[in-house]
Structure formats: C-alpha cells, structure tokens
Write an enzyme that holds these catalytic residues in place. Structure first.
Site, PDB file in Angstrom:
ATOM      1  CD  GLU A  50      -2.577  -1.249   2.638  1.00  0.00           C
ATOM      2  OE1 GLU A  50      -3.309  -2.234   2.828  1.00  0.00           O
ATOM      3  OE2 GLU A  50      -2.449  -0.323   3.467  1.00  0.00           O
ATOM      4  CB  CYS A  51       0.688   4.370   0.000  1.00  0.00           C
ATOM      5  SG  CYS A  51       0.878   6.127  -0.430  1.00  0.00           S
ATOM      6  N   GLY A  52       3.399   3.603   0.203  1.00  0.00           N
ATOM      7  CA  GLY A  52       4.843   3.526   0.322  1.00  0.00           C
ATOM      8  C   GLY A  52       5.377   2.153  -0.032  1.00  0.00           C
ATOM      9  N   GLY A  81      -0.828  -0.909  -4.781  1.00  0.00           N
ATOM     10  CA  GLY A  81      -1.256   0.362  -5.328  1.00  0.00           C
ATOM     11  C   GLY A  81      -1.182   1.463  -4.292  1.00  0.00           C
TER      12      GLY A  81
END
Length: 452
Positions: A336-338, A428
């Site tokens: 997720e993200c990072g 993502g």
C-alpha cells in the site's frame, strides 16, 4: 443489555493546524500521570497522530472512521476497544464539520461525536484574533443544533486575554476550559505528510513532559474530567477472542514491514489479521538483511516514507533479493502506497535522485509538486463489484499506477483506474481498510501459495 460508564471527551478544532494533536498529547500525558487508564482514538484515516497517542500512553490507539465502517460498527469498535479503560479521548480530524468530499459532515469529527455520544471541546487557535473568536465559536454551535460542542480551549492565546474573552465565549452556552499561550514545547517538527513520526522527533519524551507541565496550570483539568463524566453509559461489549494460529490446521504467518520507512498501519487492520488467524511477524526492509522466512506465506508492505530512505533501501541488496525470491516462490504480497513505491524498478528519493528498488513492478515512482490524489475512495473491480473502501494521500506518483480496479470518489464525478491485482499481488496507492473488503482480502491471502 449491560451498560458501562465510560467518561470520554472529543478534542476537535475549527480547522487543521489549530494545535489539537499537540494539546491532545499533553492532556493524555496529564491523565497518564494521574494514573487514569486512558484509551485514545483518532477520527478519520490519519496514521500519524495515533502514533503520538501510543507514544504517550504506551498502548495502541485506534481510528474511528464512519466512511470505512457503518455507524453501528464504529460504535461497536469504540466500545470494544474501550473495555477496561477508565476514560476515552478522541482526537478530531481537520475541521469539526469537515467530512467526505469536503462538502458533507459524513465521516467528520462531528459525526463521530454523534455516533459515540461524546461531548466535544473545540481547540481554537486564537493567534491574531480576539473578540472574533466568540463569533467563530457561536457559528460552530449554531451550524448544527446538535453540535455536541460543550467547551472551548484557546490555543496560542494569553491567559489574560482569555479571561477577558470568557463572558463573550460563554454567553453562547459553552465553557472555556483554559488558554494555552505560545509554547516552544508545542513546536513539533513536521513534513509533507504531517508531523514527523515520534521516533524522528528529537527528545520527544522530554517535550511531552515539558508540555504537560506547562498545560496543567493553563487548563481546567478538573472541569474537563467532570465534562467527560457527563457522557452517557455505553454498551458493554464482549471481547473477541483472537486466533493465535496455535492449534489450527495450518499456521499462517504474514511478514509485516515495520520501521522508519514503513510505519503507516491502521491498528484495526493488524488486529483484523490476527482475528482471522494470521500471526504477524515484523521485519525491517531498512535494517534487516533477511525476511523472517520460516512459514511466511504473505508479506505486507504498508505506507510510510520510503522516499526519504530511498538510498538506504536501495543499498540493502540482500533484502531486495529476498523479496524477489519470495515473489518467485509464490508468497503473497500486499503493498500500500509507500510499500507500492518500494516494489518499483526505480524510486525517486527526496534528494531528487532515482534509486533501484525491488523491481517487482515495472516502472518508476517519481515526485510530484502536489497531492496526486487525495481523499476517500471506493474500489470496484472491472465487473463493477465493490471490493473495499480506502484512502489516498501521496505526493509521489508512478508510471504504472495499475488499472485492475477503479477508484471512485464519493459525492464526486471523479474516478480513475488504479492498483495491480493478481493472484499473488495487491499493490497500489490506496490504503485499504480491511474490514470494508474482508472477503476479497481473505480470499487473496488464503489462496494457495508455495510459501517461503
């Protein structure tokens, strides 16, 4: 139905930047010193502020978010996690009435106050204002007849001015619970995503203690405790029994990245994993050279600041090799993200240089000059099935953000393709709230893998 007395307060503000996180932490420290067993919550999807609550209290804090969960489940979460506590403190999000899409009160601090039936105290930044503060408070009280606002704390305001303003503030029916002057102890370092995490704040323990020392004579703590006592009883919840993994047919272990670079996790998500039979095994992509491979069948790479530590992450070649090897062996990866940035071929660091990363996602992750996509979203698959609710907040973007799901912003016509979803990977920018997509996430995690 058994009911339990639970004193509680909601510390909110007219806007972000009013100082509510620092004042909340100072009040938590005062309560801790008084040996009041306190549990803390944060309204909305913020990761960072709960880290400060945990730093002060030494126990996990939780998010209360009525976009991610329906009201009855928010109330149930609040009641369950408050079991055994003498008091609960909830910190608001943004401005008191600011909710979904910026044009509704849905998922606002105001709505959480209503759901949990918690009296609210507004932390109002009084710098460069005087009598106008009374008008501001009056407006907040009258905007909703059931505002729930019972008191005010003036921040960055001299006690002398606060006393002069007291009658004008209190004529609207609220109580002034004190004024906090400009304090160097309240100046905590921040960056693009908010306050620097506690581990990065120099001498934070001393700052928190000094802050509490300064706050206690400025605030009517006894009055705040009395207000908290006025909150009605809550339903006494039955504690859920967590599945430890012992005694079950197959031990399920998930390696969770936990260090300075990967630190954004909803505590509810981690406990949800445990409740569904997953043993969490922490590891550090920054400092470790090996995955905790014994029996690991999944890896969770959360959000955080990989861009700040891009050079160090890139130079940890052993860990990058371990990730590639785990992926080849069929280990599930949830990023997720990072964590998603970390899986790219290249990542632009905050120094402007591009660094090689895990290479499990073709493409580059690069810096933008503004928030690329921000706010709540609902995720749908290509057939239109709702998969989960999530939140995005990032200044970095990708040449391959994914297109397997569609993100739809509530109360908006805006939507976009996002995420890479395969039998082995969900990756993502969205931060997922697992309980909102429980079946999908469990199906993904519990699909057959060879393991590591």
């Amino acid at each position: 139905m058994k009911m339990k007395k639970l004193p509680r307060l909601l510390l909110a503000a007219p806007s972000s930047g009013s100082g509510k996180t620092v004042i909340t932490c100072g009040i938590l420290e005062i309560l801790r010193r008084r040996k009041i067993a306190c549990v803390s919550y944060k309204c909305g999807p913020d990761y960072i502020d709960p880290m400060f609550h945990r730093y002060v209290l030494g126990i996990s804090g939780y998010n209360l978010d009525s976009f991610f969960l329906p009201p009855e489940k928010v109330r149930s979460l609040f009641e369950e996690k408050s079991q055994g506590a003498d008091m609960a403190v909830i910190e608001g999000v943004m401005g008191y009435y600011d909710g979904v899409a910026g044009i509704s009160t849905h998922a606002s601090a105001y709505e959480i106050g209503k759901i949990t039936d918690t009296p609210a105290v507004l932390v109002v930044d009084g710098k460069q204002s005087s009598l106008s503060l009374a008008a501001l408070v009056k407006g907040f009280l009258e905007y909703r007849p059931d505002s729930g606002i019972r008191g005010v704390i003036l921040n960055r305001t001299s006690p002398a001015m606060a006393e002069r303003l007291r009658p004008y503030l209190e004529e609207s029916g609220v109580r002034l619970y004190g004024a906090v002057p400009v304090l160097k102890e309240a100046e905590w370092e921040s960056r693009h995503l908010g306050l620097n995490i506690p581990e990065e704040q120099a001498k934070l323990r001393e700052k928190v203690q000094a802050l509490a020392d300064r706050l206690e004579p400025c605030l009517d703590i006894e009055g705040l405790l009395k207000l908290a006592e006025e909150a009605p009883p809550v339903q006494k919840s039955i504690r859920k029994q967590k599945t430890s993994g012992f005694g079950v047919k197959e031990l399920k272990r998930i390696a969770v990245a936990r260090d300075e670079a990967f630190c954004f996790y909803y505590q509810e998500n981690l406990e949800w994993l445990e409740e569904n039979g997953w043993e969490i095994v922490p590891f550090s992509p920054l400092h470790d050279h090996n995955l905790p491979c014994a029996g690991i069948s999944a890896i969770l790479l959360g959000g955080g600041y990989p861009e700040i530590y891009a050079k160090d992450l890139s130079e940890n070649l052993a860990m990058l090799k371990e990730l590639r090897s785990a992926e080849k062996q069929g280990v599930k990866i949830l990023a997720e993200c990072g964590g998603f940035l970390y899986l790219h071929e290249m990542l632009e660091g905050t120094d402007g240089c591009f660094y090689p990363m895990a290479g499990l996602i073709e493409g580059k992750a690069y810096r933008t000059e503004r928030l690329s996509r921000f706010g709540y979203i609902v995720l749908y698959d290509r057939q239109g099935n709702r998969m989960a609710r999530a939140h995005e907040f990032h200044y970095w973007d990708s040449t391959r953000p994914g297109k397997d799901l569609k993100a739809v912003k509530p109360l908006s016509s805006r939507e976009w393709d996002c995420m890479i979803v395969t039998d082995q990977m969900i990756a993502g920018f969205p931060h997922l709230y697992y309980a909102s997509g429980a079946d999908w996430i469990l199906r993904f995690l519990e699909g057959k893998t060879e393991g590591c």
